[in-house]
Each structure stands twice: as structure tokens, then as C-alpha cells.
Write an enzyme that holds these catalytic residues in place. Structure first.
Site, mmCIF file in Angstrom:
data_model
loop_
_atom_site.group_PDB
_atom_site.id
_atom_site.type_symbol
_atom_site.label_atom_id
_atom_site.label_comp_id
_atom_site.label_asym_id
_atom_site.label_seq_id
_atom_site.Cartn_x
_atom_site.Cartn_y
_atom_site.Cartn_z
ATOM 1 N N GLY A 72 -9.921 -31.622 -0.561
ATOM 2 C CA GLY A 72 -8.612 -32.064 -0.380
ATOM 3 C C GLY A 72 -7.953 -30.779 1.153
ATOM 4 O O GLY A 72 -7.111 -31.455 1.133
ATOM 5 N N SER A 73 -8.396 -30.361 1.419
ATOM 6 C CA SER A 73 -7.716 -29.765 2.284
ATOM 7 C C SER A 73 -8.200 -30.213 4.018
ATOM 8 O O SER A 73 -7.569 -30.136 4.735
ATOM 9 C CB SER A 73 -9.252 -28.325 2.380
ATOM 10 O OG SER A 73 -8.785 -27.578 1.044
ATOM 11 N N GLN A 180 -2.709 -31.413 -7.337
ATOM 12 C CA GLN A 180 -2.648 -31.052 -8.662
ATOM 13 C C GLN A 180 -2.134 -32.215 -9.425
ATOM 14 O O GLN A 180 -1.712 -32.558 -10.615
ATOM 15 C CB GLN A 180 -1.769 -29.878 -8.284
ATOM 16 C CG GLN A 180 -2.489 -29.013 -8.163
ATOM 17 C CD GLN A 180 -3.526 -27.915 -9.003
ATOM 18 O OE1 GLN A 180 -3.099 -27.986 -9.915
ATOM 19 N NE2 GLN A 180 -3.762 -27.484 -8.415
ATOM 20 N N SER A 200 -8.368 -34.697 -4.897
ATOM 21 C CA SER A 200 -9.406 -33.788 -4.390
ATOM 22 C C SER A 200 -10.355 -33.989 -5.817
ATOM 23 O O SER A 200 -9.032 -34.373 -7.100
ATOM 24 C CB SER A 200 -9.273 -32.416 -4.268
ATOM 25 O OG SER A 200 -10.304 -31.787 -4.629
ATOM 26 N N ALA A 201 -11.017 -34.248 -6.441
ATOM 27 C CA ALA A 201 -11.770 -34.374 -7.259
ATOM 28 C C ALA A 201 -12.101 -33.522 -8.407
ATOM 29 O O ALA A 201 -11.869 -33.646 -9.902
ATOM 30 C CB ALA A 201 -13.703 -35.309 -6.693
ATOM 31 N N THR A 238 -22.754 -39.448 7.072
ATOM 32 C CA THR A 238 -22.718 -40.036 6.239
ATOM 33 C C THR A 238 -22.103 -39.499 4.703
ATOM 34 O O THR A 238 -22.359 -38.664 4.634
ATOM 35 C CB THR A 238 -24.587 -39.462 5.765
ATOM 36 O OG1 THR A 238 -24.709 -40.290 6.489
ATOM 37 C CG2 THR A 238 -25.097 -40.143 4.811
ATOM 38 N N CYS A 326 -7.041 -18.388 -2.711
ATOM 39 C CA CYS A 326 -7.111 -18.378 -2.244
ATOM 40 C C CYS A 326 -5.769 -17.031 -1.932
ATOM 41 O O CYS A 326 -7.062 -15.963 -0.045
ATOM 42 C CB CYS A 326 -6.387 -19.763 -1.308
ATOM 43 S SG CYS A 326 -6.441 -21.076 -1.936
#
Ligand SMILES: *Cc1c(COP(=O)(O)O)cnc(C)c1O
Length: 392
Positions: A72-73, A180, A200-201, A238, A326
């Protein structure tokens, strides 16, 4: 109960067994490089493209509009820096909010040091932006509006469709950090007029270190990572095939039973909030009462420190968070809690419990029972609390 009670699903989630099972062959026997021409390579390539198609379909995008990233970042960084540098002949003004994730905020701070103008919109006491303030902030130099779909700390869901309409009308790109929201909310990027969207997974039971950026066809954006021609020449390196396969499976599972998942989590959430409010005095729910993520509970306990609360909960094998992962470790209160107007001393006493697919009502009762004791014990040590009690 001797099992760990995990209530920090907004920080990360466990990989579901079905997801892991689909990933494993891509580490071992199906290890080809998707760019290779022989069949071992095409097996990887096909798996990757299947995953891309699954994700695209769920958000009503075309597979050529989905680009895999390292999370995500990275998706947030790419969206914002890529639009900024790709459109700087048109303007240098970006609008965002004060409650974004640091991946957005710190990227904007970086751009501000490099010649861009950033407007950080305020939010109200529930964490909502004002559409009028957004309209007023737009200038003819504005190239991007970046506003998160749902907040990671307090769960507030923004009026995304309305923001998208404003951006479209003024011909400004609209990026949303939906990390989120995805897996919790049905998202149609066309209906919502979204031009760029980060996901983001690991926030929806997939692996860490894999995400994606949706980039609407025709959007002018510079690459963030230069190198080989992967991801249609837009994101070199890759591809992380196993993780990409896992993300595809995880999103499929999340949307298979979205309503059921939402109903269950919303009930658990509201039950946890009610039980805390009924059993512990001097508490305050942060965020919006209804326009909030189904699993998000964020509460301030007056007269105590969120950090001490977390440590005491950890001793009972309960995992939560005080604000965002964070920021823990630093003494500054969360920027989100300050933005909704909480004074420093109250913001310090915040606890986020984010529920997920594996939490139960039994766990809720256990956590509330422990919280009552812990909060009472910590308050006994607080001079401020003593004073309040004497005054009564
Ligand atoms: C977790 C999170 C991110 C960062 O995603 P990573 O994959 O951990 O880099 C960005 N935005 C929000 C809202 C998040 O919750």
C-alpha cells in the site's frame, strides 16, 4: 482462555489457509519468471494475469488498469509522486487531508519540499472532510486530490462519490487510499469516479509486501521504479508471483461473502462499543458512529495512557493498538486524533481494537472483562483521577 486474542486487524491480518495453499506452488515447482518465453515462464505469467483480472473485476476496472506494487505504501507513493511529476506542466497544487496514512502525508511533505503546494484539509470531530472546503481549496493549478476511503485509526468513511464528482467536474485527478476499505466495502471505481486507488493484500487476509495501484486508462503518470518493462513499462522489477496469486485469492474470498462478513463485524463492533461504554466511565468513542469501518473500535479512556493499556492487555494475551502502528513507539499523540480536535492528554489515552473474521462474541466479553479491571487499576495510579473522584 489461553489463546491469543488478536484485535489489531487494521495493522495486519493472518494469511488465510486457502490463500497460502494457492501460493505455495509458485515458490517451488512453478517458479518461472513471468517474462520468460518458455512454458515455465508462461505458467507464472498466466497465474499473475488471472489474479490481475480477478482484482480488476471486483472493483469494476479493466485488467490493463491494475498495476502490482510492493504494498500500500508504494501504491500511495507512486500515485502521488507519479501524478505530481507527470503533470507539473499543468500545475503544482495537491489537495489531501490531515488524517491520511503516513504513506500519503509524508509523500506530500516530500513534494512540498520540492516545489509543490499542498493543502491539508481539516476534518470535523468525526473525522469527516467538508465538501465545501474541498471545493474552495481547488485552484486552477490543482492537479490531484488524494483523500483516503476509510481511516485506519478511527474508521471514518469519507463521501468518496461526492469527492469523485467534484474532481471530475474540475478535471482534476482523484486518488484514494482504499487500503482499509477494500475487503470491507463494495467499491466500483467507475461509479465513484476514482482515477487512482491504492490497495494492499495483508489487510484482507493476503500476504504482506504486495499491493496494487488502479490507474484509470488515460491517466498521465510517471513511473516510480524504473528498470525492465514489467507492468506495461510502468513498474519495473520481477513480479512477486506467489504473492500476486495470494492477493487474487484473498480478494476473491473477501468479496464472496462480503455482506455476511460486514453484518457479523458490525454486530461485534457495536457490541464491543456498547459493553465498554456500559461498564467503564469516562470513555469516548472516536470516529463516526455509523459511517465507520465494520471492524473499527477506537476509544479514549480518560486519565490513562494508551501505551500502559496496551502493555497490560498484552499480559492478558490481547493485542490492540494505540493509534496507528507506525506511531507507536513515539510519544506524539496520533495526528488523526489531534485532527478531530482531541486535546493531547485525552488523545494519549486512546485504544484501537480492530476486529476481523476470526474474532468472536466470546472474545469480546473476555476483553471487556479484562479492560474493566485494567482501566480501574491504571486509574487508581492517576493523580488526576483521584482529584476528579474527590470532587464528586
Ligand atoms: C496499512 C495501510 C497502508 C500501508 O500499506 P502497506 O501495504 O503496509 O505498505 C496505507 N494506507 C492505509 C490506510 C493503511 O491502513
Amino acid at each position: 482462555m489461553d489463546k491469543y486474542i488478536y484485535m489489531d486487524n487494521a495493522a495486519t491480518t493472518p494469511v488465510k489457509k486457502e490463500v497460502l495453499d494457492e501460493m505455495i506452488p509458485y515458490f517451488t515447482e512453478k517458479y518461472g519468471n513471468p517474462s520468460s518465453v518458455y512454458s515455465l515462464g508462461s505458467i507464472s505469467k498466466r497465474a499473475m494475469e488471472d489474479s490481475r483480472e480477478k482484482i480488476a473485476k471486483i472493483i469494476n476496472a479493466d485488467k490493463r488498469e491494475m498495476f502490482f506494487t510492493g504494498g500500500g505504501s508504494e501504491a500511495d507513493n507512486w500515485a502521488i509522486k507519479g501524478i505530481a511529476y507527470g503533470n507539473k506542466q499543468k500545475g503544482n497544487h495537491i489537495i489531501t487531508t490531515k488524517i491520511e496514512h503516513h504513506a500519503v502525508l509524508h509523500t506530500c511533505d516530500y513534494l512540498q519540499k520540492n516545489g509543490f503546494d499542498i493543502t491539508y484539509l481539516d476534518v470535523d470531530e468525526y473525522g469527516m472532510i467538508s465538501l465545501d472546503e474541498l471545493k474552495e481549496a481547488i485552484t486552477d493549478r490543482t492537479i490531484l486530490i488524494s483523500i483516503m476511503f476509510a481511516n485506519n485509526e478511527i474508521g471514518t468513511i469519507q463521501p468518496i462519490k461526492e469527492i469523485g464528482e467534484i474532481a471530475k467536474e474540475r478535471k482534476i485527478y482523484f486518488h484514494t487510499d482504499a487500503v482499509q476499505a477494500i475487503g470491507n466495502i463494495k467499491i466500483d471505481v467507475k461509479e465513484l469516479n476514482i482515477d487512482l486507488m491504492s490497495i494492499s493484500a495483508h489487510k484482507f487476509y493476503g500476504p504482506k509486501g504486495i499491493g496494487a495501484l488502479y490507474i484509470k486508462q488515460g491517466v498521465k503518470i510517471d513511473p516510480l521504479i524504473s528498470g525492465g518493462g514489467q507492468e506495461r513499462n510502468r513498474r519495473a522489477g520481477t513480479e512477486n508471483v506467489a504473492a500476486i496469486v495470494g492477493m487474487g485469492k484473498a480478494i476473491e474470498l473477501a468479496y464472496e461473502d462480503l455482506e455476511e462478513h460486514n453484518d457479523r463485524l458490525t454486530k461485534l463492533r457495536d457490541s464491543l462499543i456498547k459493553k465498554i461504554e456500559d461498564n467503564i466511565p469516562y470513555v469516548r468513542l472516536n470516529g463516526h458512529p455509523t459511517k465507520r469501518l465494520p471492524g473499527n473500535v477506537n476509544i479514549c479512556f480518560r486519565f490513562i495512557e494508551g501505551e500502559s493499556l496496551l502493555l497490560s492487555l498484552d499480559m492478558e494475551k490481547i493485542a490492540g493498538s494505540s493509534g496507528s502502528a507506525c506511531t507507536s513507539g513515539s510519544l506524539d499523540p496520533s495526528h488523526v486524533l489531534l485532527a478531530i480536535g482531541l486535546p493531547h492528554e485525552i488523545a494519549h489515552g486512546s485504544l484501537r481494537l480492530s476486529l476481523g473474521d476470526f474474532n468472536t462474541e466470546e472474545e469480546i466479553d473476555f476483553v471487556v472483562e479484562k479492560l474493566v479491571k485494567i482501566v480501574d487499576r491504571l486509574r487508581q495510579m492517576s493523580p488526576l483521577y483521584e482529584k476528579i473522584k474527590e470532587e464528586q
